[in-house]
Design an enzyme around this catalytic site. Structure first.
Site, mmCIF file in Angstrom:
data_model
loop_
_atom_site.group_PDB
_atom_site.id
_atom_site.type_symbol
_atom_site.label_atom_id
_atom_site.label_comp_id
_atom_site.label_asym_id
_atom_site.label_seq_id
_atom_site.Cartn_x
_atom_site.Cartn_y
_atom_site.Cartn_z
ATOM 1 N N LYS A 1 0.851 -1.194 0.000
ATOM 2 C CA LYS A 1 0.000 0.000 0.000
ATOM 3 C C LYS A 1 0.886 1.242 0.000
ATOM 4 O O LYS A 1 1.668 1.450 0.920
ATOM 5 C CB LYS A 1 -0.921 -0.018 1.232
ATOM 6 C CG LYS A 1 -1.831 1.192 1.290
ATOM 7 C CD LYS A 1 -2.851 1.087 2.400
ATOM 8 C CE LYS A 1 -3.668 2.355 2.498
ATOM 9 N NZ LYS A 1 -4.668 2.300 3.550
ATOM 10 N N ASP B 1 -12.066 5.775 11.005
ATOM 11 C CA ASP B 1 -12.659 5.554 9.678
ATOM 12 C C ASP B 1 -13.185 4.116 9.623
ATOM 13 O O ASP B 1 -13.038 3.416 8.626
ATOM 14 C CB ASP B 1 -11.584 5.779 8.606
ATOM 15 C CG ASP B 1 -12.169 6.071 7.234
ATOM 16 O OD1 ASP B 1 -13.388 6.328 7.145
ATOM 17 O OD2 ASP B 1 -11.416 6.030 6.249
#
Ligand SMILES: Nc1ncnc2c1ncn2[C@@H]1O[C@H](COP(=O)(O)OP(=O)(O)OP(=O)(O)O)[C@@H](O)[C@H]1O
Ligand SMILES: [Mg+2]
Length: 391
Positions: free
Chosen positions: A121, A227
């Site tokens: 990532k 989140d």
């Protein structure tokens, strides 16, 4: 240049050296003067020119004339530096397809020598509005400014630190493998989908309970995800849940921690509303009650979320050593944590660069464009050397 391991392996030492020199120059310059890159690279003029030309051709650096000849890393250039380190360490051996594009990241499949599937990532802070990122995230603390390189690296550092801590605390998260610069490497959760894509669940109540348990566990180790929603929860074929995506994790001591916790909880409940469950039968989570029971200072220390993240670079210093050897010891290579803008150093550099530029014979001819007049610039080059030892 496509992002793959083969093309990376074909990158010459010279190119890698010039690329690292551009990165080092970006500690103090958004656009690095070519003279400074040359000086840091410590290559001969011909090798330097060749390396720089090849990097430009492969779009690893970007060239601009802004009153001076300058270069900066492109996203791809920064990716290559991180990937090179991961390859040198043997953390990965191949890079595969892109499997996700987020607002602030690109996610790729990868593999190691043993054939284990991994995920890379790359943080891309600055893809969205740079100002918005700075306002939204708490990374900058006392700093007035920071580059996209610095912010992306910081985001990856925070995410990786969380991933390791959560894995250690036995939360269902991908196994952390390695991290360098703005890139983190972790286990690939096979045969999984985002919870948001699950239209039917065999046992939605059990899945909801697993999510609530995760939220509770997070609070108990002193953090709020920030989140926590159906887009950051992966679901495998057995309806096991895995939590991903942590650059926005905050300490339970943060002033807005309760607000973010309630927001996470309501997002989750909104998603499960469509499954028509009796959510009240699951034990209610109370932020204040859990916080009261915790020695929050100890827990925050566990993750270092209350500290200035710049102070915690010991691991990455190790990473940079790998990088050093892989580019045949680019001298004075240091941790990019120093990337934030330092007016004093910058002033010092600009004075010297100006001097070098004045003393260089800048010819119009393509071949001699980057060649310094060795005799005249010796003094200035010595000064650059002394500034370099700063780092
Ligand atoms: N370890 C993993 N195993 C399998 N798939 C993964 C893994 N990590 C990420 N992904 C895939 O990549 C997608 C994006 O990952 P992530 O949520 O971490 O990035 P993001 O930048 O936050 O994206 P977004 O802005 O869309 O939330 C995930 O939804 C998932 O499909
Ligand atoms: Mg996400």
């Amino acid at each position: 240049m496509k992002l793959d391991a083969c093309s990376l392996k074909s990158l010459s030492k010279m190119e890698l050296r010039v690329l690292s020199a551009v990165e080092m120059g970006m500690k103090n310059h958004e656009l690095v003067p070519v003279e400074l890159i040359y000086s840091i690279s410590k290559l001969k003029p011909s090798g330097f020119r060749k390396g720089l030309r090849q990097l430009l051709f492969n779009k690893l650096v970007h060239h601009e004339q802004r009153g001076y000849d300058g270069y900066r890393l492109t996203n791809l250039g920064y990716d290559v530096l991180a990937l090179n380190t991961l390859l040198c360490r043997g953390s990965i051996s191949q890079i595969g397809d892109k499997i996700g594009v987020g607002k602030e990241s690109d996610v790729f499949l990868a593999q190691n020598e043993k054939g284990n599937k991994l995920v890379l990532k790359f943080q891309r802070l600055g893809r969205t509005s740079f100002r918005a990122v700075k306002e939204k995230r708490d990374y900058l603390k006392h700093r007035k400014s920071a580059s996209w390189l610095y912010l992306s690296r910081l985001a990856a550092q925070i995410e990786y630190r969380c991933l390791k801590a959560f894995y250690k605390a036995e939360l269902p998260v991908p196994k952390p493998i390695d991290a360098n610069r703005h890139c983190i490497c972790m286990q690939y959760i096979e045969n999984s989908i985002q919870l948001s894509d699950a239209t039917k669940l065999v046992n939605p109540f059990a899945v909801y309970e697993k999510c609530i348990t995760m939220m509770e566990k997070l609070l108990k180790i002193g953090v709020v995800h920030g989140d926590f929603n159906q887009f950051n929860i992966l679901l495998d074929e057995h309806e096991n849940v895995f939590l991903i995506d942590f650059p926005q994790v905050i300490s339970i001591n943060h002033v807005d921690a309760e607000y973010y916790f309630e927001h996470d909880l309501s997002c989750l409940q909104d998603f499960f509303a469509k499954f028509d469950l009796d959510l009240c039968s699951v034990a209610q989570l109370s932020f204040q009650e859990i916080k009261k029971e915790l020695d929050t200072s100890e827990h925050a220390k566990f993750l270092n979320l209350d500290e200035d993240v710049d102070e915690n670079n010991s691991e990455d210093e190790g990473n940079e050593h790998m990088m050093q050897s892989s580019v045949n010891n680019v001298e004075n290579y240091n941790d990019e944590a120093e990337l934030d803008y330092d007016v004093e150093k910058d002033k010092c550099y600009s004075d010297i660069v100006k001097k070098v530029r004045d003393e260089w014979k800048v010819s119009e001819s393509k071949t001699s464009r980057l060649r310094p007049n060795m005799k005249q610039s010796r003094k200035a080059r010595q000064e650059i050397k002394s500034v370099n030892s700063f780092f």
